[in-house]
Motif scaffolding. Structure first.
Motif, PDB file in Angstrom:
ATOM      1  N   THR A  29       0.812  -1.215   0.000  1.00 18.56           N
ATOM      2  CA  THR A  29       0.000   0.000   0.000  1.00 18.56           C
ATOM      3  C   THR A  29       0.847   1.268   0.000  1.00 18.56           C
ATOM      4  OG1 THR A  29      -0.158  -0.206   2.375  1.00 18.56           O
ATOM      5  CG2 THR A  29      -2.031  -0.990   1.103  1.00 18.56           C
ATOM      6  N   THR A  30       2.109   1.152   0.398  1.00 18.95           N
ATOM      7  CA  THR A  30       2.982   2.329   0.368  1.00 18.95           C
ATOM      8  C   THR A  30       4.276   1.967  -0.344  1.00 18.95           C
ATOM      9  OG1 THR A  30       3.765   1.656   2.526  1.00 18.95           O
ATOM     10  CG2 THR A  30       2.165   3.453   2.484  1.00 18.95           C
ATOM     11  N   GLU A  31       4.947   2.982  -0.873  1.00 18.43           N
ATOM     12  CA  GLU A  31       6.264   2.755  -1.470  1.00 18.43           C
ATOM     13  C   GLU A  31       7.188   2.298  -0.347  1.00 18.43           C
ATOM     14  OE1 GLU A  31       7.603   3.561  -4.630  1.00 18.43           O
ATOM     15  OE2 GLU A  31       5.583   3.858  -5.429  1.00 18.43           O
ATOM     16  N   SER A  32       7.924   1.242  -0.591  1.00 16.95           N
ATOM     17  CA  SER A  32       8.789   0.751   0.471  1.00 16.95           C
ATOM     18  C   SER A  32      10.199   0.551  -0.059  1.00 16.95           C
ATOM     19  CB  SER A  32       8.218  -0.558   1.008  1.00 16.95           C
ATOM     20  OG  SER A  32       9.183  -1.213   1.770  1.00 16.95           O
ATOM     21  N   LEU A  46      -9.175   0.704   0.927  1.00 14.78           N
ATOM     22  CA  LEU A  46      -8.392   1.657   0.124  1.00 14.78           C
ATOM     23  C   LEU A  46      -8.773   1.649  -1.357  1.00 14.78           C
ATOM     24  CD1 LEU A  46      -4.723   1.238   1.398  1.00 14.78           C
ATOM     25  CD2 LEU A  46      -5.996   3.378   1.205  1.00 14.78           C
ATOM     26  N   THR A  47      -9.092   0.461  -1.847  1.00 16.41           N
ATOM     27  CA  THR A  47      -9.248   0.340  -3.295  1.00 16.41           C
ATOM     28  C   THR A  47     -10.699   0.361  -3.765  1.00 16.41           C
ATOM     29  OG1 THR A  47      -9.226  -2.063  -3.103  1.00 16.41           O
ATOM     30  CG2 THR A  47      -7.124  -0.999  -3.580  1.00 16.41           C
ATOM     31  N   GLU A  85      -9.776   3.410  -8.323  1.00 17.55           N
ATOM     32  CA  GLU A  85      -9.015   2.642  -9.301  1.00 17.55           C
ATOM     33  C   GLU A  85      -7.528   3.015  -9.280  1.00 17.55           C
ATOM     34  OE1 GLU A  85      -7.910  -0.134 -11.900  1.00 17.55           O
ATOM     35  OE2 GLU A  85      -9.782  -0.092 -10.764  1.00 17.55           O
ATOM     36  N   SER A  86      -7.202   4.283  -8.953  1.00 18.01           N
ATOM     37  CA  SER A  86      -5.784   4.662  -8.988  1.00 18.01           C
ATOM     38  C   SER A  86      -5.030   4.027  -7.812  1.00 18.01           C
ATOM     39  CB  SER A  86      -5.604   6.180  -9.022  1.00 18.01           C
ATOM     40  OG  SER A  86      -5.798   6.727  -7.753  1.00 18.01           O
ATOM     41  N   ALA A  87      -5.695   3.880  -6.663  1.00 19.87           N
ATOM     42  CA  ALA A  87      -5.057   3.190  -5.529  1.00 19.87           C
ATOM     43  C   ALA A  87      -4.806   1.732  -5.904  1.00 19.87           C
ATOM     44  CB  ALA A  87      -5.943   3.275  -4.290  1.00 19.87           C
ATOM     45  N   MET A  88      -5.780   1.109  -6.567  1.00 17.03           N
ATOM     46  CA  MET A  88      -5.641  -0.286  -7.000  1.00 17.03           C
ATOM     47  C   MET A  88      -4.483  -0.416  -7.981  1.00 17.03           C
ATOM     48  SD  MET A  88      -6.803  -3.225  -6.449  1.00 17.03           S
ATOM     49  CE  MET A  88      -7.842  -4.618  -6.799  1.00 17.03           C
ATOM     50  N   GLN A  89      -4.389   0.563  -8.877  1.00 19.29           N
ATOM     51  CA  GLN A  89      -3.333   0.568  -9.884  1.00 19.29           C
ATOM     52  C   GLN A  89      -1.951   0.592  -9.232  1.00 19.29           C
ATOM     53  OE1 GLN A  89      -4.293   0.061 -12.908  1.00 19.29           O
ATOM     54  NE2 GLN A  89      -2.161  -0.074 -13.575  1.00 19.29           N
TER      55      GLN A  89
END
Ligand SMILES: Nc1ncnc2c1ncn2[C@@H]1O[C@H](COP(=O)(O)OP(=O)(O)OP(=O)(O)O)[C@@H](O)[C@H]1O
Ligand SMILES: [Mg+2]
Length: 244
Positions: A59-62, A90-91, A95-99
């Motif tokens: 869900t976050t850049e890691s 979240l999704t 759609e952009s969160a899912m992407q």
């Protein structure tokens, strides 16, 4: 890369057992294998003696890798997380969160020969995320009275996922009959019903009901390590060969 999504919205049909056993047998071929636990119950994770992740992965850049090694050579794990249902929230309608999550997942899968997703018993966003990244769907069906119940919805979701993808790169890998008890009339009735209805997509190999299979996770071992000579271990080895 082949990506197997082990899914059935019904609970307790043998998804996790199948995902862990097949991941282990895939790794034994020498191929780099990743088992991704997408179920908040984290059964696949604890069944291999891995600690669940504290934060929802993907869900976050890691900066640090989301995967970890297991005690089995060639087998890595994307550990489950008790809060993974956050992905559902979240999704939903975003759609952009899912992407973004899909992109993270693609990066995480890079470099593996085989990836296996253990899905939760639902048809929500998490199962759909796994379907969106999969190349093949493996559906365990338990040999019991309600086996076929709910399969129509499941197949609708699969069809939609296939429709969204290009080049037919999502296929129905197969249905596997689990907890098969040859001594029970009901088992044969369910088998006949499933094979009559689904025909050639049902694996020849069936997974017998075997106490060793249910004991293995409490020792944090896949069946092939826990009881290599058991009927369950033999069946999962055969299933893996048939699947590959
Ligand atoms: N072949 C088998 N023989 C005996 N017991 C089995 C077998 N396969 C699975 N079990 C047991 O049945 C139970 C359910 O199996 P499993 O956890 O794999 O199902 P699941 O579909 O992942 O469940 P959930 O929907 O809750 O995630 C577990 O206790 C497991 O140990
Ligand atoms: Mg499970």
């Amino acid at each position: 890369m082949r990506v197997f999504c082990i899914a059935n919205q019904k609970g307790g049909v043998g998804k996790t057992t199948t995902a862990v056993s097949l991941a282990d047998t895939c790794a034994k071929t020498g191929a780099r294998t990743l088992l991704a636990d997408f179920d908040p119950q984290c059964n696949a994770t604890s069944g291999l003696g891995v600690a669940p992740a504290a934060n929802t992965p993907l869900t976050t850049e890691s900066a640090s890798p989301l995967t970890c090694a297991t005690h089995i050579p060639n087998l890595d794990m994307l550990p489950g997380c008790r809060n993974v249902a956050e992905i559902e929230v979240l999704t939903r309608c975003n759609e952009s969160a899912m992407q973004q999550i899909r992109q993270q997942l693609q990066q995480t899968m890079e470099g593996y020969d085989f990836v296996l997703f253990d899905c939760p018993p639902s048809l929500g966003q998490i199962t759909q995320l796994a379907l969106s990244a999969a190349t093949e769907i493996i559906m365990p069906i338990q040999c019991e009275f309600f086996a076929m119940e709910g399969l129509v919805q499941m197949i609708e979701v699969i069809k939609k996922a296939m429709h969204k993808r290009q080049n037919n790169d999502l296929q129905f890998g197969g249905i596997v009959l689990t907890m098969y008890d040859a001594g029970l009339e009901l088992t044969h009735e369910v088998e006949k019903e499933v094979r009559d209805f689904f025909g050639g997509i049902v694996f020849d190999t069936v997974i017998p009901r075997d106490a060793a299979v249910s004991e293995a996770p409490s020792h944090a071992l896949p069946i092939l390590e826990y009881a290599p000579r058991s009927r369950g271990a033999r069946a999962y080895t055969e299933l893996c060969m048939e699947m590959l």
